[in-house]
Design a protein around this motif. Structure first.
Motif, PDB file in Angstrom:
ATOM      1  N   SER A   1       0.847  -1.186   0.000  1.00 52.36           N
ATOM      2  CA  SER A   1       0.000   0.000   0.000  1.00 52.36           C
ATOM      3  C   SER A   1       0.887   1.242   0.000  1.00 52.36           C
ATOM      4  O   SER A   1       1.951   1.265   0.588  1.00 52.36           O
ATOM      5  CB  SER A   1      -0.881   0.007   1.254  1.00 52.36           C
TER       6      SER A   1
ATOM      7  N   ASP B   1      -3.614 -15.226 -10.634  1.00 50.54           N
ATOM      8  CA  ASP B   1      -2.703 -14.440 -11.474  1.00 50.54           C
ATOM      9  C   ASP B   1      -2.000 -15.326 -12.500  1.00 50.54           C
ATOM     10  O   ASP B   1      -1.887 -14.976 -13.673  1.00 50.54           O
ATOM     11  CB  ASP B   1      -1.661 -13.715 -10.618  1.00 50.54           C
TER      12      ASP B   1
ATOM     13  N   ARG C   1      -7.150  -8.289 -12.813  1.00 46.11           N
ATOM     14  CA  ARG C   1      -6.646  -8.714 -11.499  1.00 46.11           C
ATOM     15  C   ARG C   1      -7.482  -8.130 -10.363  1.00 46.11           C
ATOM     16  O   ARG C   1      -7.855  -8.830  -9.433  1.00 46.11           O
ATOM     17  CB  ARG C   1      -5.179  -8.294 -11.356  1.00 46.11           C
ATOM     18  N   ARG C   2      -7.784  -6.871 -10.460  1.00 45.38           N
ATOM     19  CA  ARG C   2      -8.542  -6.219  -9.391  1.00 45.38           C
ATOM     20  C   ARG C   2      -9.946  -6.804  -9.242  1.00 45.38           C
ATOM     21  O   ARG C   2     -10.444  -7.003  -8.140  1.00 45.38           O
ATOM     22  CB  ARG C   2      -8.618  -4.725  -9.690  1.00 45.38           C
ATOM     23  N   ALA C   3     -10.593  -7.120 -10.365  1.00 50.79           N
ATOM     24  CA  ALA C   3     -11.936  -7.707 -10.325  1.00 50.79           C
ATOM     25  C   ALA C   3     -11.896  -9.114  -9.726  1.00 50.79           C
ATOM     26  O   ALA C   3     -12.764  -9.482  -8.932  1.00 50.79           O
ATOM     27  CB  ALA C   3     -12.535  -7.749 -11.726  1.00 50.79           C
TER      28      ALA C   3
ATOM     29  N   ARG D   1      -9.670 -10.339  -7.608  1.00 54.24           N
ATOM     30  CA  ARG D   1      -9.402 -10.230  -6.169  1.00 54.24           C
ATOM     31  C   ARG D   1     -10.621  -9.726  -5.410  1.00 54.24           C
ATOM     32  O   ARG D   1     -10.928 -10.193  -4.321  1.00 54.24           O
ATOM     33  CB  ARG D   1      -8.193  -9.326  -5.920  1.00 54.24           C
ATOM     34  N   GLU D   2     -11.335  -8.791  -6.004  1.00 51.31           N
ATOM     35  CA  GLU D   2     -12.549  -8.256  -5.372  1.00 51.31           C
ATOM     36  C   GLU D   2     -13.584  -9.357  -5.190  1.00 51.31           C
ATOM     37  O   GLU D   2     -14.227  -9.461  -4.143  1.00 51.31           O
ATOM     38  CB  GLU D   2     -13.125  -7.124  -6.223  1.00 51.31           C
TER      39      GLU D   2
END
Length: 181
Positions: A60, A140, A162-164, A166-167
């Protein structure tokens, strides 16, 4: 009624199972099982889980996340709110950092819905953070890059962003009924 649990749905009374009734009752009472004190000591937190949590925090760009990642194990767990006032892990702390024997996640990769499984991850005696990390890595590694044409330019993008991905996984974890294995 007649030894069966029922509740109203629209204009009908429908039979429900005891678990569904109990879960709804706990929701109505605003009971949070995950914040309840367990019988597991803070020392039971797995070192790999703690290090993986620190890696996530370091990834982060937020200053307070960097500071939290540098804190001691006990303070890290306390500041993540998974240590009870009595000094034991909460139920969420046990799941997240110590593990409880049964797997938390069951990842199955298929080429298409209903197809044969190409790979599966379902390991016990690990923490949820360890399991999440492995599942994220598998997603991934197994998500192909596709070519997409925009006018005269051909670009690349992941078939599932990737973000979708993981969400979706994190939503499943967040909304799971953790009081039942």
């Amino acid at each position: 009624v007649n030894g069966k649990i029922r509740w109203r749905v629209g204009t009908n009374c429908v039979e429900i199972d005891a678990h569904t009734w109990h879960a709804r009752r706990m929701t109505d009472l605003h009971f949070d099982w995950s914040s309840e004190e367990s019988t597991v000591s803070v020392e039971a937190a797995r070192q790999l889980a703690l290090e993986l949590a620190r890696e996530m925090l370091r990834a982060s760009a937020e200053e307070h996340s960097q500071e939290l990642a540098a804190d001691t194990d006990r303070n890290l767990l306390r500041r993540l709110n998974v240590v009870s006032p009595g000094g034991l892990l909460t139920n969420a702390g046990v799941i997240g950092f110590a593990g409880g024997g049964d797997p938390c996640l069951d990842y199955v990769r298929r080429a298409q819905a209903g197809g044969d499984s190409l790979s599966r991850i379902r390991r016990q005696d690990r923490s949820l953070i360890e399991e999440l990390t492995e599942v994220f890595q598998a997603v991934d590694a197994n998500t192909p890059t596709i070519h997409v044409q925009h006018g005269l330019v051909i670009g690349q993008q992941r078939e599932i962003p990737r973000r979708a991905a993981r969400e979706a996984i994190v939503n499943g974890v967040a909304h799971r009924e953790w009081g039942v294995s």
